[in-house]
Design a protein around this motif. Structure first.
Motif, PDB file in Angstrom:
ATOM      1  N   ASP A  30     -11.668  -0.094  -3.938  1.00 25.14           N
ATOM      2  CA  ASP A  30     -11.144  -0.927  -2.852  1.00 25.14           C
ATOM      3  C   ASP A  30     -10.542  -2.222  -3.394  1.00 25.14           C
ATOM      4  OD1 ASP A  30     -12.058   1.027  -1.110  1.00 25.14           O
ATOM      5  OD2 ASP A  30     -13.711  -0.193  -0.312  1.00 25.14           O
ATOM      6  N   ALA A  31     -11.263  -2.899  -4.274  1.00 22.59           N
ATOM      7  CA  ALA A  31     -10.796  -4.185  -4.806  1.00 22.59           C
ATOM      8  C   ALA A  31      -9.514  -4.027  -5.617  1.00 22.59           C
ATOM      9  CB  ALA A  31     -11.885  -4.822  -5.668  1.00 22.59           C
ATOM     10  N   LEU A  32      -9.465  -3.028  -6.482  1.00 25.91           N
ATOM     11  CA  LEU A  32      -8.271  -2.847  -7.314  1.00 25.91           C
ATOM     12  C   LEU A  32      -7.078  -2.394  -6.483  1.00 25.91           C
ATOM     13  CD1 LEU A  32      -9.932  -1.349 -10.497  1.00 25.91           C
ATOM     14  CD2 LEU A  32      -8.893  -3.625 -10.266  1.00 25.91           C
ATOM     15  N   SER A  33      -7.319  -1.639  -5.423  1.00 23.61           N
ATOM     16  CA  SER A  33      -6.221  -1.249  -4.523  1.00 23.61           C
ATOM     17  C   SER A  33      -5.664  -2.470  -3.798  1.00 23.61           C
ATOM     18  CB  SER A  33      -6.709  -0.211  -3.516  1.00 23.61           C
ATOM     19  OG  SER A  33      -7.059   0.985  -4.174  1.00 23.61           O
ATOM     20  N   ILE A  34      -6.553  -3.318  -3.298  1.00 22.68           N
ATOM     21  CA  ILE A  34      -6.115  -4.549  -2.640  1.00 22.68           C
ATOM     22  C   ILE A  34      -5.348  -5.433  -3.628  1.00 22.68           C
ATOM     23  CG2 ILE A  34      -6.914  -6.728  -1.621  1.00 22.68           C
ATOM     24  CD1 ILE A  34      -9.278  -5.032  -0.437  1.00 22.68           C
ATOM     25  N   ALA A  35      -5.876  -5.570  -4.837  1.00 21.12           N
ATOM     26  CA  ALA A  35      -5.221  -6.393  -5.857  1.00 21.12           C
ATOM     27  C   ALA A  35      -3.823  -5.862  -6.167  1.00 21.12           C
ATOM     28  CB  ALA A  35      -6.075  -6.432  -7.121  1.00 21.12           C
ATOM     29  N   SER A  36      -3.712  -4.551  -6.300  1.00 23.89           N
ATOM     30  CA  SER A  36      -2.411  -3.953  -6.577  1.00 23.89           C
ATOM     31  C   SER A  36      -1.432  -4.208  -5.437  1.00 23.89           C
ATOM     32  CB  SER A  36      -2.579  -2.447  -6.813  1.00 23.89           C
ATOM     33  OG  SER A  36      -1.336  -1.863  -7.114  1.00 23.89           O
ATOM     34  N   GLU A  37      -1.907  -4.125  -4.201  1.00 20.97           N
ATOM     35  CA  GLU A  37      -1.049  -4.390  -3.047  1.00 20.97           C
ATOM     36  C   GLU A  37      -0.643  -5.863  -2.972  1.00 20.97           C
ATOM     37  OE1 GLU A  37       0.610  -2.239  -1.101  1.00 20.97           O
ATOM     38  OE2 GLU A  37      -0.220  -0.835  -2.571  1.00 20.97           O
ATOM     39  N   ARG A  38      -1.518  -6.747  -3.414  1.00 22.18           N
ATOM     40  CA  ARG A  38      -1.150  -8.170  -3.462  1.00 22.18           C
ATOM     41  C   ARG A  38      -0.001  -8.388  -4.451  1.00 22.18           C
ATOM     42  NH1 ARG A  38      -6.831 -11.615  -3.079  1.00 22.18           N
ATOM     43  NH2 ARG A  38      -7.282 -11.002  -0.948  1.00 22.18           N
ATOM     44  N   VAL A  39      -0.061  -7.680  -5.565  1.00 17.48           N
ATOM     45  CA  VAL A  39       1.032  -7.758  -6.540  1.00 17.48           C
ATOM     46  C   VAL A  39       2.311  -7.213  -5.898  1.00 17.48           C
ATOM     47  CG1 VAL A  39       1.891  -6.854  -8.745  1.00 17.48           C
ATOM     48  CG2 VAL A  39      -0.471  -7.680  -8.572  1.00 17.48           C
ATOM     49  N   ARG A  40       2.195  -6.090  -5.182  1.00 15.80           N
ATOM     50  CA  ARG A  40       3.368  -5.508  -4.519  1.00 15.80           C
ATOM     51  C   ARG A  40       3.978  -6.508  -3.522  1.00 15.80           C
ATOM     52  NH1 ARG A  40       4.681  -0.268  -3.845  1.00 15.80           N
ATOM     53  NH2 ARG A  40       2.527   0.469  -4.030  1.00 15.80           N
ATOM     54  N   ALA A  41       3.129  -7.169  -2.761  1.00 17.31           N
ATOM     55  CA  ALA A  41       3.622  -8.130  -1.768  1.00 17.31           C
ATOM     56  C   ALA A  41       4.346  -9.295  -2.433  1.00 17.31           C
ATOM     57  CB  ALA A  41       2.464  -8.643  -0.918  1.00 17.31           C
ATOM     58  N   LYS A  42       3.866  -9.698  -3.583  1.00 20.23           N
ATOM     59  CA  LYS A  42       4.455 -10.859  -4.256  1.00 20.23           C
ATOM     60  C   LYS A  42       5.680 -10.498  -5.098  1.00 20.23           C
ATOM     61  CE  LYS A  42       3.389 -14.939  -6.903  1.00 20.23           C
ATOM     62  NZ  LYS A  42       2.363 -15.860  -7.335  1.00 20.23           N
ATOM     63  N   TYR A  43       5.609  -9.358  -5.810  1.00 20.07           N
ATOM     64  CA  TYR A  43       6.656  -9.023  -6.781  1.00 20.07           C
ATOM     65  C   TYR A  43       7.500  -7.806  -6.413  1.00 20.07           C
ATOM     66  CZ  TYR A  43       4.030 -12.285  -9.671  1.00 20.07           C
ATOM     67  OH  TYR A  43       3.392 -13.396 -10.150  1.00 20.07           O
ATOM     68  N   GLY A  44       7.091  -7.070  -5.384  1.00 18.80           N
ATOM     69  CA  GLY A  44       7.888  -5.923  -4.964  1.00 18.80           C
ATOM     70  C   GLY A  44       7.488  -4.603  -5.603  1.00 18.80           C
ATOM     71  N   PHE A  45       6.454  -4.591  -6.405  1.00 19.99           N
ATOM     72  CA  PHE A  45       5.983  -3.344  -7.023  1.00 19.99           C
ATOM     73  C   PHE A  45       4.474  -3.428  -7.216  1.00 19.99           C
ATOM     74  CE2 PHE A  45       7.580  -6.259 -10.256  1.00 19.99           C
ATOM     75  CZ  PHE A  45       6.484  -6.418 -11.089  1.00 19.99           C
ATOM     76  N   ALA A  46       3.826  -2.281  -7.151  1.00 19.19           N
ATOM     77  CA  ALA A  46       2.375  -2.214  -7.323  1.00 19.19           C
ATOM     78  C   ALA A  46       2.005  -2.534  -8.765  1.00 19.19           C
ATOM     79  CB  ALA A  46       1.873  -0.822  -6.955  1.00 19.19           C
ATOM     80  N   CYS A  47       0.758  -2.891  -8.975  1.00 18.90           N
ATOM     81  CA  CYS A  47       0.283  -3.221 -10.315  1.00 18.90           C
ATOM     82  C   CYS A  47      -0.233  -1.964 -11.011  1.00 18.90           C
ATOM     83  CB  CYS A  47      -0.822  -4.277 -10.244  1.00 18.90           C
ATOM     84  SG  CYS A  47      -1.460  -4.729 -11.869  1.00 18.90           S
ATOM     85  N   SER A  48       0.541  -1.450 -11.925  1.00 20.23           N
ATOM     86  CA  SER A  48       0.132  -0.237 -12.635  1.00 20.23           C
ATOM     87  C   SER A  48      -1.096  -0.494 -13.502  1.00 20.23           C
ATOM     88  CB  SER A  48       1.275   0.314 -13.485  1.00 20.23           C
ATOM     89  OG  SER A  48       1.668  -0.625 -14.464  1.00 20.23           O
ATOM     90  N   ARG A  49      -1.251  -1.706 -13.971  1.00 20.92           N
ATOM     91  CA  ARG A  49      -2.419  -2.024 -14.808  1.00 20.92           C
ATOM     92  C   ARG A  49      -3.713  -1.927 -13.985  1.00 20.92           C
ATOM     93  NH1 ARG A  49      -3.329  -7.485 -18.380  1.00 20.92           N
ATOM     94  NH2 ARG A  49      -5.254  -6.780 -19.386  1.00 20.92           N
ATOM     95  N   ALA A  50      -3.664  -2.330 -12.725  1.00 21.46           N
ATOM     96  CA  ALA A  50      -4.840  -2.201 -11.855  1.00 21.46           C
ATOM     97  C   ALA A  50      -5.170  -0.728 -11.636  1.00 21.46           C
ATOM     98  CB  ALA A  50      -4.605  -2.897 -10.522  1.00 21.46           C
ATOM     99  N   MET A  51      -4.155   0.085 -11.420  1.00 23.34           N
ATOM    100  CA  MET A  51      -4.400   1.505 -11.202  1.00 23.34           C
ATOM    101  C   MET A  51      -4.856   2.198 -12.491  1.00 23.34           C
ATOM    102  SD  MET A  51      -4.139   1.934  -7.950  1.00 23.34           S
ATOM    103  CE  MET A  51      -5.053   0.394  -8.012  1.00 23.34           C
TER     104      MET A  51
END
Length: 95
Positions: A46-67
């Protein structure tokens, strides 16, 4: 975006240093706390999914490192899934 690391101890005593691209992990895990394996997996997913979505919201792409980190956690947990009472201890949360 502030990133952080968290260190966990697996049921066999092995330790892993893990990455989160966001401080949101602090909302899901507590340093010094032990979690049943299934609960730990849900919390980190849950936490890493939320973190990745926060990156998407800010930069336009999900965080592959979180995944990638999630995949590593899931892989590390595999040997313990059939172990009754398996717990993971959160050793530290480091911003």
């Amino acid at each position: 975006m502030p990133e952080m690391h968290f260190t966990v101890r697996w049921p066999d005593g092995g330790e892993s240093r893990c990455y989160s691209p966001s401080l949101v992990i602090q909302d899901h895990l507590t340093s010094g706390q032990r979690y049943p394996l299934a609960d730990f997996l849900k919390r980190t997913h849950d936490a890493l999914s939320i973190a990745s979505e926060r990156v998407r919201a800010k930069y336009g792409f999900a965080c592959s490192r979180a995944m990638d980190q999630w995949a590593e956690i899931e892989s590390n947990a595999q040997p313990f899934l059939s172990q009754p009472g398996a717990e993971v201890e959160v050793l530290s949360l480091d911003a």
